[in-house]
Design an enzyme around this catalytic site. Structure first.
Site, PDB file in Angstrom:
ATOM      1  N   HIS A  98       0.870  -1.177   0.000  1.00  0.00           N
ATOM      2  CA  HIS A  98       0.000   0.000   0.000  1.00  0.00           C
ATOM      3  C   HIS A  98       0.915   1.238   0.000  1.00  0.00           C
ATOM      4  O   HIS A  98       2.027   1.178   0.554  1.00  0.00           O
ATOM      5  CB  HIS A  98      -0.824   0.143   1.281  1.00  0.00           C
ATOM      6  N   ASP A 101       2.325   1.937   3.409  1.00  0.00           N
ATOM      7  CA  ASP A 101       3.371   1.062   3.964  1.00  0.00           C
ATOM      8  C   ASP A 101       4.762   1.562   3.631  1.00  0.00           C
ATOM      9  O   ASP A 101       5.717   1.196   4.301  1.00  0.00           O
ATOM     10  CB  ASP A 101       3.318  -0.367   3.363  1.00  0.00           C
ATOM     11  N   GLU A 229     -11.197  -7.127  -2.983  1.00  0.00           N
ATOM     12  CA  GLU A 229     -10.951  -8.150  -1.952  1.00  0.00           C
ATOM     13  C   GLU A 229     -12.136  -8.176  -0.989  1.00  0.00           C
ATOM     14  O   GLU A 229     -12.290  -7.269  -0.171  1.00  0.00           O
ATOM     15  CB  GLU A 229      -9.649  -7.830  -1.223  1.00  0.00           C
ATOM     16  N   ASP A 336      -0.720 -12.389   3.113  1.00  0.00           N
ATOM     17  CA  ASP A 336      -1.181 -11.198   3.844  1.00  0.00           C
ATOM     18  C   ASP A 336      -1.161 -11.574   5.329  1.00  0.00           C
ATOM     19  O   ASP A 336      -2.188 -11.551   6.006  1.00  0.00           O
ATOM     20  CB  ASP A 336      -2.591 -10.827   3.356  1.00  0.00           C
TER      21      ASP A 336
END
Ligand code: XLS
Ligand code: NI
Ligand code: NI
Length: 434
Positions: A98, A101, A229, A336
């Site tokens: 992201h 991040d 998602e 993840d």
């Protein structure tokens, strides 16, 4: 190079080694005519391994990483050095990130974009220098307090616009880095209470937003896949992209079912009351299967705990559905997942991923064997064999009516006799592979 992982040798496939090694993941091994690394397409999630500090609701940071708190560009660069050193040790072909991040947020949209672009320049160099490719990029539209009531579904149009600017930047960067997909997880696209929510208006806004994202993708010539998602709850109580079926309904309402696919996370499937393989099979059936996030929950706490996969039979059934549908195209297996907050050491990060890669390799091989030997499929085909008969096929043809079927059923004196579904026999069969 950061040196954070300096005591750890690159991971190799060595099933009998004493020390750290892959026990089952041999990237070169050919399974069903394809290399294992090309089947699995592993990706490391930047946020969990390099962004998360080990906090929980009762306490803050437990991890003592030299790049924390990563609130300056220098620290963000140190973090990137460590991340790419880690990718090399693991030998993973992909990573995901992201915006949030990889760079500290700026004071303005423009400053945030400049910082993102500077980090992307660094990534581009490291990627060209033997680093992994980008499986997907995404925007974090949930951490900052401005998103507390949603991003595209926020009652405040300024947040909608801010989110649009952020997604444009993230799509641009993903495109520039050759990303193979772009993910939208609707972190706070949902609501806490209907008392303050216009559900219908929010859903319309989400549809418009997604349509514009798709238009923009085409405008810039991004060839990757846009993925939604699904997740049923957490952080919001009622999440608009609850599960694969809900997302498909939303996509078809907005005419986007040919444009957008899904990234299915195991833990989210479980939270939605489904099995992982159900969600994958449904997405395959609806033609929207894209990619997977391979991280499980703690089955006792019932929350999205993002743990590394550790259960070969579960993983095997998931890959069985992936393979049955033809395998990944642009998608892959993203971890993840995060280590537990007591797993402090650099070695813990490496071994968590290595073990997960082994579990996936074993699952994939079991799935491939099940497919190859065709016994599960043969049993399934036998169960539906009646539909091969002419009269049965005729029932489904246009022109056949409820009336004509009903009359024929009466004429033939039908009295169907139930047959065993043989669930336990099939479970035993699967257990012979895993
Ligand atoms: C959170 C989601 C998130 C997405 C990317 O539960 O899994 O990590 O994968 O935003
Ligand atoms: Ni998740
Ligand atoms: Ni996820």
């Amino acid at each position: 190079m950061s040196g954070y992982f300096k005591d750890i040798a690159p991971m190799r496939f060595a099933p009998d080694a004493e020390g750290p090694a892959f026990r089952a993941y041999d990237p070169d091994e050919v399974v069903l005519g394809k290399r294992m690394d090309q089947h699995l397409r592993f990706a490391v999630a930047y946020w969990h391994s390099f962004g998360w500090e080990g906090g929980d609701p009762f306490g803050g940071r437990t991890f003592d990483r030299p790049w924390f708190p990563a609130d300056t560009m220098d620290l963000a660069e140190a973090r990137a050095d460590a991340a790419f050193e880690f990718f090399r040790i693991l030998g993973v072909p992909y990573f995901c990130f992201h915006d949030h991040d990889v760079r500290p947020e700026g004071a303005t949209l423009t400053e945030s974009r400049d910082r993102l672009n500077r980090m992307a320049d660094i990534f581009a160099r490291k990627m060209a220098d033997g680093g992994p490719k980008l499986l997907w990029g995404t925007a974090n539209l949930f951490s900052n307090r401005r998103y507390m009531a949603g991003a595209a579904t926020n009652p405040d149009p300024e947040v909608f616009a801010y989110s649009a600017a952020t997604v444009r930047d993230c799509l641009d960067v993903t495109h520039r880095l050759g990303g193979e997909n772009y993910v939208l997880w609707g972190g706070r696209e949902g609501y806490e209470t209907l008392l303050n929510t216009d559900l219908s208006q929010e859903l319309d806004h989400m549809g418009r937003f997604l349509s514009m994202v798709v238009d923009y993708k085409h405008k810039i010539g991004f060839k990757g896949t846009i993925l939604i998602e699904p997740k049923p709850q957490e952080p919001t109580k009622h999440q608009y992209d609850f599960d694969v079926g809900t997302v498909y309904g939303f996509l078809s309402r907005h005419g986007l079912e040919g444009e957008v696919k899904v990234n299915i996370e195991q833990g989210h499937a479980i939270l939605a009351g489904h099995s992982f393989e159900h969600e994958i099979a449904l997405a395959q059936a609806l033609g929207i299967f894209g990619s997977i996030d391979m991280n499980r929950n703690d089955y006792q706490s019932g929350w999205d705990t993002d743990q590394f996969p550790n259960n070969v039979p579960e993983v095997a059934l998931a890959y069985y559905e992936v393979l049955k549908g033809g395998g990944f195209t642009t998608g892959g297996t993203n971890f993840d997942a995060k280590v537990r907050r007591q797993s402090l050491d650099p070695e813990d990060l490496v071994m968590a991923h290595a073990g997960a890669m082994d579990v996936c390799a074993r699952g994939l091989k079991a799935a491939a064997k099940m497919l190859e030997e065709d016994r599960l499929e043969a049993a399934r085909r036998a169960r539906y064999a009646g539909w091969q008969e002419g009269w049965a096929q005729q029932m489904l043809k246009p022109g056949t009516t409820l009336d004509s079927i009903a009359d024929a059923a009466i004429d033939r004196g039908l009295n169907p006799q139930p047959r065993s579904g043989r669930q336990e026999v099939l479970e035993n069969l699967v257990n012979r592979y895993v």
